[in-house]
Write an enzyme that holds these catalytic residues in place. Structure first.
Site, PDB file in Angstrom:
ATOM      1  N   GLU A  56      81.178 -47.834  21.358  1.00 19.46           N
ATOM      2  CA  GLU A  56      81.584 -47.570  22.739  1.00 19.46           C
ATOM      3  C   GLU A  56      80.694 -48.305  23.737  1.00 19.46           C
ATOM      4  O   GLU A  56      79.507 -48.534  23.480  1.00 19.46           O
ATOM      5  CB  GLU A  56      81.497 -46.069  23.022  1.00 19.46           C
ATOM      6  N   THR A 201      77.696 -31.015  15.733  1.00 16.17           N
ATOM      7  CA  THR A 201      78.081 -31.547  14.435  1.00 16.17           C
ATOM      8  C   THR A 201      78.472 -33.009  14.578  1.00 16.17           C
ATOM      9  O   THR A 201      78.795 -33.478  15.665  1.00 16.17           O
ATOM     10  CB  THR A 201      79.251 -30.746  13.846  1.00 16.17           C
ATOM     11  N   GLY A 226      81.483 -32.692  19.829  1.00 17.61           N
ATOM     12  CA  GLY A 226      82.773 -33.331  20.019  1.00 17.61           C
ATOM     13  C   GLY A 226      82.683 -34.429  21.063  1.00 17.61           C
ATOM     14  O   GLY A 226      82.346 -34.156  22.213  1.00 17.61           O
ATOM     15  N   ASP A 227      82.962 -35.668  20.663  1.00 23.18           N
ATOM     16  CA  ASP A 227      82.784 -36.760  21.618  1.00 23.18           C
ATOM     17  C   ASP A 227      83.759 -37.910  21.387  1.00 23.18           C
ATOM     18  O   ASP A 227      83.506 -39.033  21.804  1.00 23.18           O
ATOM     19  CB  ASP A 227      81.346 -37.290  21.580  1.00 23.18           C
ATOM     20  N   LYS A 231      88.017 -35.019  17.329  1.00 24.82           N
ATOM     21  CA  LYS A 231      86.752 -34.405  16.916  1.00 24.82           C
ATOM     22  C   LYS A 231      86.463 -33.205  17.815  1.00 24.82           C
ATOM     23  O   LYS A 231      86.265 -33.374  19.021  1.00 24.82           O
ATOM     24  CB  LYS A 231      85.624 -35.424  17.001  1.00 24.82           C
TER      25      LYS A 231
END
Length: 342
Positions: A56, A201, A226-227, A231
């Protein structure tokens, strides 16, 4: 010359000043920048997805300084001997476009993630919060704990992880720093009595590591794992029970926990809470969730903090990154390939 803070320099900076002190200072930079939210250009990050992970780019500018971060997320990397996340970034002068500061951002990202979580918790968690539950004990866990102590005074940790070695690592790193640590066998045991819960996580999957029925009234949750699309960590029912705060809604609706929810699911952006445009915690029973995916302004703040803290010291090096001929129109003069004919 462009100033460079490499991994060695960043590690020496953290040893010199102490991670907790840096986290507290970085939270001040984050708060200052988020309070001037309207000054920044804002777009969701630019992502390139593969089955193995994501790469990214995260750019922003306040009209005077431009920044970007390059970052990857590859959940299977540790099994292959690599870090899950690596990153680097830069600050540039908008006036002439020249890069002025280049830095590693693997350590910096860990610092700014911890600092942002604690900053949000200072506004959203109950003022009497004293116990932090860590649902997973990976690379981010120590930074979360130190930031929460620096900004909230939390010294008691309840930790659970599927990997016993990760829990042993956390205890080895944090117990000498004065934390009281309880190793839990289940998530239920870890969150029992916790005032703040951090989930972190790495697996790129729609997971449920924290359910609605495991979170009692008055708890603040930092969901930071979560990213990316596909996810998640939290049960959707928990989001429905909670007040959800995000960094930048257009990005979080793609990548965060709220990707599970309807497009019009109500959220509050963090800058609104920090400036008073939206309330802090409404009452002692409210459940609050920071759905944090990481946003470019946070990296802008982290880079500014690192630059200011290391400027003029031996922690920095200089790198010849910009071609600078005597005549700006004669770039070829730097090549000097022509030689007289004998």
């Amino acid at each position: 010359m462009t100033q460079l803070l490499d991994v060695t320099g960043a590690a020496r900076w953290i040893r010199r000043d102490g991670a907790e002190r840096i986290l507290t200072r970085m939270a001040q930079y984050l708060e200052a920048d988020y309070r001037r939210w309207e000054s920044f250009e804002k777009i969701p990050r630019i992502a390139s997805h593969t089955p193995l992970g994501v790469i990214e780019l995260m750019p922003t500018s306040d009209g005077e300084t431009y920044s970007f971060k390059y970052v990857n997320g590859h959940p299977s990397n540790p099994a292959r001997g690599f870090q899950t996340v690596t990153a680097f970034g830069a600050l540039a002068d908008v006036d002439n476009g020249y890069p002025v500061f280049l830095a590693e951002m693997t350590l910096l990202t860990a610092l700014r993630t911890g600092a942002l979580s604690a900053l949000a918790a200072r506004y959203l968690a109950r003022p009497d919060s004293r116990v932090l539950a860590l649902v997973r004990a990976g690379s981010q866990s120590e930074f979360q704990a130190l930031a929460m102590r620096g900004l909230l005074g939390i010294e008691e940790l309840r930790v659970v992880d599927v990997d016993p070695a990760a829990m042993a690592k956390l205890r080895r790193n944090l117990e000498p720093l004065g934390f009281r640590i309880h190793d839990a066998e289940t998530v239920d045991e870890a969150v029992d009595g916790a005032d703040v819960i951090t989930t972190c996580t790495a697996d790129k999957t729609r997971a449920t590591v924290l359910r609605a029925d495991q979170v009692r009234p008055g708890v603040h949750v930092n969901a930071i794992g979560g990213d990316c699309p596909g996810k998640t960590e939290l049960e959707a029912a928990l989001l429905e029970r909670a007040r959800v705060v995000v960094e930048f809604a257009p990005q979080t609706r793609i990548e965060g926990e709220i990707q599970q929810m309807a497009p019009d699911f109500p959220v509050t952006e963090l800058w609104e809470v920090l400036t008073g445009a939206a309330p802090r915690r409404r009452d002692a029973e409210e459940i609050t969730v920071l759905d944090s995916v990481g946003f470019a302004i946070s990296d802008f703040s982290a880079l500014r903090c690192a630059r200011d803290a290391t400027a003029g010291t031996d922690l920095e090096a200089s790198v010849d990154l910009v071609a600078d001929p005597d005549d700006p129109k004669d770039l070829f003069s730097l090549v000097d390939v022509l030689a007289p004919v004998p």
